[in-house]
Design a protein around this motif. Structure first.
Motif, PDB file in Angstrom:
ATOM      1  N   VAL A  33       0.861  -1.186   0.000  1.00 16.06           N
ATOM      2  CA  VAL A  33       0.000   0.000   0.000  1.00 16.06           C
ATOM      3  C   VAL A  33       0.897   1.235   0.000  1.00 16.06           C
ATOM      4  CG1 VAL A  33      -1.799   1.282   1.192  1.00 16.06           C
ATOM      5  CG2 VAL A  33      -1.803  -1.230   1.250  1.00 16.06           C
ATOM      6  N   ARG A  35       2.092   5.181   0.099  1.00 15.53           N
ATOM      7  CA  ARG A  35       1.641   6.438   0.735  1.00 15.53           C
ATOM      8  C   ARG A  35       2.838   7.352   0.877  1.00 15.53           C
ATOM      9  NH1 ARG A  35       0.939   8.851   5.768  1.00 15.53           N
ATOM     10  NH2 ARG A  35      -0.946  10.160   5.894  1.00 15.53           N
ATOM     11  N   GLN A 144      -6.427  10.058   4.968  1.00 13.77           N
ATOM     12  CA  GLN A 144      -7.355   9.098   4.391  1.00 13.77           C
ATOM     13  C   GLN A 144      -7.459   9.195   2.866  1.00 13.77           C
ATOM     14  OE1 GLN A 144      -8.041  11.602   6.339  1.00 13.77           O
ATOM     15  NE2 GLN A 144      -9.924  12.716   5.761  1.00 13.77           N
ATOM     16  N   PRO A 146      -6.680   8.357  -0.714  1.00 12.64           N
ATOM     17  CA  PRO A 146      -5.940   7.228  -1.319  1.00 12.64           C
ATOM     18  C   PRO A 146      -4.780   7.727  -2.178  1.00 12.64           C
ATOM     19  CG  PRO A 146      -8.327   6.953  -1.610  1.00 12.64           C
ATOM     20  CD  PRO A 146      -8.108   8.342  -1.095  1.00 12.64           C
ATOM     21  N   TRP A 147      -3.674   7.000  -2.114  1.00  9.87           N
ATOM     22  CA  TRP A 147      -2.485   7.391  -2.884  1.00  9.87           C
ATOM     23  C   TRP A 147      -2.768   7.368  -4.378  1.00  9.87           C
ATOM     24  CZ3 TRP A 147       0.616   5.007  -6.528  1.00  9.87           C
ATOM     25  CH2 TRP A 147       1.851   5.626  -6.796  1.00  9.87           C
TER      26      TRP A 147
END
Length: 804
Positions: A33, A35, A144, A146-147
């Motif tokens: 994930v 970020r 919060q 999303p990348w």
């Protein structure tokens, strides 16, 4: 420890302990994930040795791993530094975003100025670049997000912003750009933006390096465009060139950071960005001001042309109707003629009001500073307003303070305009009762005096809520006032402007249904040597004195030609008509003229060009008087600069035209008062019975008695004045004219009353006896000219009294 973003997820171990992570790095693309954020990690009780282990996972970005350095430092310093960077970023984002929304709002009002649209969109798009890149403050504030969304906004905002800036540059200076080049540049940017929407991050992020090369070329081209615009003196090009220079500096710093050569300070980027967006805002503000000035210039030209087009037929209407007054007419014809002249004068008043507003706005309404008598001016205004007030059975009272200075320095024309406006309004809005004008000395110093003028009426009045807006343009008390009484709503605005231009103030108080009171105060300089210029009482010249005067009238309008012919022939002049400037020059090469009346706007050759040719090529000094329907303040200066001697606006009054012409007639053709027993001219008849009847309550018998007594006494007193002149007995002259003063004013003889004021001022000051003697001769001749008319009126009164 300050941990900047790593492409694209990481986990940090210090001395075997995990202290920080960003996203979730794993060994597969499916479970990783990504970020990005900037973090501060406290290092407490970890010993004197730090072993760092950084695990980085990157499956989504073209560049992976550590690009920005990890920083160690004192906790307070790193914390305050990061907070300062974040604060500047948030401030700059708000500044850019609000600038964009502001210009988008301006565009929404008119939907015409394309540069505002493109610049507003550019600012909105680039505002994300400020807060969503570099230190990624947006990700820190809103973790919060999303990348996969933020990375598309990051790249897409850059491509769109550059494309919008290209369109903005083209719309800003379309004549300095190359449409094919700009079209290709813009579509390339939008194509790059399309890749962000349809390609995965691993692919579209690979396109950043070639796009950065294109961006440098774009900025270079923008500098070229702005340089060309600067050389060609386009509006705001100086600010555009400066701002683009700052933008190049900012992008150079960003590129240096992007390729890892150096890390610029946040304050450097902040100052560069603020300077760029501020200067670009100045460009649009300057363009707006420039467009506004152009619109005002266009409005001024429109008003000048409108003045010419309206005043030309008005000149004919008022001129011919004035001449018809001396023709034998029946009652119905006289009434129709009266309506024609009234309508023409009303239309002329409206045109003059509009033009006065234009002149005041442009700062082109000159103020004179000449000696004049406020008391005499008040008498003249009363005489002008009295017939209208009498028609409505209103009592008109003009009260002047006996302590008023005899002569002051100021602009009598503007004061007359103010008082006529207020008194005309008062009479118009009053159906019964009275209108009163009070003029008092409000305070006097060694060299100045403040004069307070009050105009009171018993008319319809105004509501309290209307009073704060009554001096605004196009404002009247209500819609009923406009429909019932008419008017443009400009008069009081002009009054306020003219009063304040002279250093004064004006106020109003009113009670609905009971009347209004307008009060104004104007300062005037006291005349160092109190004397009023000789009153010019010129009228029609004697034929013997003028039959050899040759006048050339240069006028293209047929009606005005006929009017000029009749007027000048009535004066006894010999005239020649030229329909344009070229025809006038042809006539001047063959014939010598004593004076030229020159129109301004004509086909083939206008009045300015013709005058310059006369002065330079023909080397002629013949007097030239501009006779034009234009009425802007700059017109007189342009006429004088072209070589004309004087200026009279159309429509003109016959006596005004005659007065100006006499100043420039050859001296041999003028009557020379100093060499003859008679004065220069005999004044026109000005006797009016109405003021006398009003003062005696319309008692015809008593009016006849007063008039008879005046005639008998005046005949003797004129002989005494002549005898006193022969012995230079100024005391006797002063006493006699002072005894006649009240009666003269009662009979409405305004011009003779002005002569009395001038004489009294000269006698009191002991001025040049030759000039005083000449003025006495003018006074005697003026009074003698009125006596036959008064005698005829007396005979008619006596007949009416016998018939009754």
């Amino acid at each position: 420890m300050k941990l900047p973003d790593q492409n694209t997820a990481y986990r940090l171990f210090v001395n075997g302990r995990e202290l920080a992570h960003d996203g979730n790095p794993t060994t597969s693309a499916a479970t990783t994930v990504p970020r990005w954020s900037t973090q501060l990690i406290p290092l407490v009780a970890l010993g004197d040795t730090l072993r760092l282990l950084l695990q980085v996972a990157n499956y989504q970005h073209a560049k992976g791993g550590t690009i920005k350095a990890i920083t160690l430092g004192e906790s307070t310093q790193l914390t305050s530094g990061l907070a300062m960077d974040q604060a500047m970023t948030v401030f700059l984002t708000g500044f850019v975003l609000m600038s964009g929304l502001f210009f988008l709002g301006l565009f929404a009002f008119s939907a015409m100025d394309r540069p505002m649209l493109y610049y507003g969109l550019f600012c909105v798009a680039y505002s994300y670049r400020v807060i969503g890149t570099d230190s990624y403050v947006l990700h820190t504030l809103f973790p919060q997000i999303p990348w996969f969304v933020s990375i598309r906004f990051e790249y897409g905002s850059l491509y769109m912003a550059i494309g919008l800036f290209v369109k903005y540059t083209q719309s800003l200076y379309p004549r300095d750009t190359h449409p094919p080049i700009v079209r290709v540049m813009a579509w390339l940017c939008f194509a790059f933006a399309g890749t962000v929407l349809f390609l995965p991050p691993m692919l579209f992020t690979r396109l950043m390096d070639p796009f950065l090369g294109l961006m440098v070329a774009y900025i270079g081209y923008a500098i070229y465009v702005y340089w060309m615009a600067f050389r060609r003196k386009r509006p705001g090009a100086t600010f555009s060139l400066m701002s683009t220079g700052l933008l190049l500096t900012v992008f150079t710093l960003i590129l240096v950071q992007y390729f890892g050569f150096a890390a610029p300070l946040q304050i450097e980027l902040f100052v560069g960005y603020v300077g760029f967006f501020f200067l670009q805002s100045l460009v649009l503000a300057f363009r707006f001001t420039y467009a506004l000035n152009e619109a005002r210039y266009t409005e001024k030209q429109f008003l000048a042309n409108m003045s010419h087009e309206i005043r030309t037929p008005l000149n004919a209407i008022l001129g011919f109707s004035e001449m018809l007054e001396s023709a034998p007419l029946n009652g119905e014809q006289k009434e129709s003629l009266h309506y024609i002249r009234t309508a023409g004068k009303n239309l002329l008043t409206i045109v003059n009001d509009i033009l006065d507003i234009a002149k005041i706005e442009a700062g082109m309404l000159p103020l004179e500073s000449i000696p004049f008598s406020i008391s005499s001016l008040a008498d003249s205004i009363r005489t002008m307003i009295l017939p209208v007030a009498t028609d409505k059975n209103l009592s008109l009272v003009v009260e002047t303070d006996p302590t008023l200075p005899a002569i002051v320095l100021g602009d009598p024309t503007r004061l007359t305009q103010i008082l006529l406006n207020l008194l005309s309004n008062a009479v118009k809005f009053t159906s019964q009762g009275s209108v009163t004008a009070q003029i008092v000395n409000a305070g006097e110093t060694v060299d100045s005096v403040r004069i307070r003028f009050s105009v009171l009426d018993t008319g319809i009045g105004m509501a309290t809520e209307v009073l704060p807006h009554i001096f605004e343009r196009f404002r009247q008390a209500n819609d009923f006032t406009t429909r019932y009484y008419g008017g443009t709503g400009l008069g009081l605005s002009i009054v306020k402007s003219l009063t304040e231009m002279q250093g004064g103030w004006v106020t109003v108080s009113s009670v609905l249904g009971k009347g209004s009171c307008f009060t104004l105060e104007i300062p005037y300089k006291l005349a160092a040597n109190p004397q009023e210029p000789t009153v010019d009482l010129s009228v029609e010249p004697q034929l013997a004195a003028t039959q050899n005067v040759r006048i050339l009238v240069v006028e293209d309008n047929l009606i005005n030609q006929k009017l000029a012919q009749q007027v000048l022939k009535r004066f006894g002049y010999s005239i020649q008509i030229a329909e344009n400037g070229q025809e006038a020059l042809d006539l001047l090469k063959k014939t010598q003229y004593d004076l030229i009346l020159m129109d301004i706007q004509m086909p083939i050759m206008d009045g300015y060009t013709t005058t310059r040719f006369i002065r330079t090529t023909l080397q002629s000094s013949v007097p030239i008087i501009a006779m034009t329907a234009h009425a802007l303040a700059s017109e007189r200066e342009q006429c004088l600069q072209a070589g004309m001697n004087d200026f009279i606006p159309k429509p003109f009054q016959l006596d005004e035209l005659q007065r100006i012409m006499r100043k420039y007639l050859p001296s041999a053709l003028k009557t020379a008062p100093a060499e003859q027993d008679k004065p220069e001219s005999i004044p026109a008849t000005g006797f009016m019975l109405e003021p006398l009847l009003l003062s005696v309550d319309n008692d015809l018998a008593f009016a006849a008695e007063v008039l008879s007594l005046f005639l008998s006494q005046t005949s003797l007193e004129i002989g005494q004045i002549k005898q006193a002149m022969a012995h230079n007995d100024n005391a006797t002259i002063g006493r006699l004219i002072h005894t006649q003063k009240v009666a003269i004013r009662t009979f409405g003889l305004t011009q003779i009353s002005q002569l009395i004021d001038s004489l009294e001022a000269r006698l009191a000051a002991g001025n040049d006896p030759v000039q005083t003697n000449l003025l006495v001769k003018q006074y005697v001749a003026a009074l003698e000219a009125e006596l036959p008319v008064m005698q005829e009126v007396l005979s008619n009164l006596q007949k009416d009294s016998v018939a009754d």
